[in-house]
Design an enzyme around this catalytic site. Structure first.
Site: not given
Length: 115
Positions: A36, A39
């Site tokens: 991600c 993230c």
């Protein structure tokens, strides 16, 4: 330097429910995934947040949802990145998505108080 715990299905419960529960337990958990991009962008922000609260007896941990896929759904976490705040084993607040440091800090200070 911050001390962020690496949490998974094996140690998550023992972090949230410690045996020596003599005072209020607060744990801030960063739910993320290695694949991600938001993230990855939020990780330095989470690290900086942990440093801001290091004197406050608050544990900070990170969960990779790809490694521990059952933890996020158990607490209603539907997307990553998400910062979840647990107090006395209860989920009391979340910060969902990629947010600037100042916004995340403001939310945590409001939720946790600057104890």
């Amino acid at each position: 330097m911050s001390n962020i715990l690496s949490l998974d299905s094996d140690n998550f419960s023992s972090t949230l429910y410690p045996l020596e529960q003599d005072e209020q337990q607060t744990v801030v958990v960063y739910f993320s995934a290695s694949w991600c991009l938001p993230c990855k962008n939020m990780y330095p922000i989470f690290t900086k947040l942990s440093e801001c609260f290091q004197e406050n007896n608050i544990d900070f941990g990170i969960v990779d949802i790809a490694q521990s896929p059952t933890l996020a759904p158990r607490y209603g976490i539907k997307s990553v990145p998400t910062i979840a705040v647990f107090q006395d084993t209860r989920l009391i607040d979340i910060i969902a998505g990629e947010v600037p440091f100042n916004r995340a800090l403001m939310v945590l200070e409001k939720t946790l108080g600057k104890r």
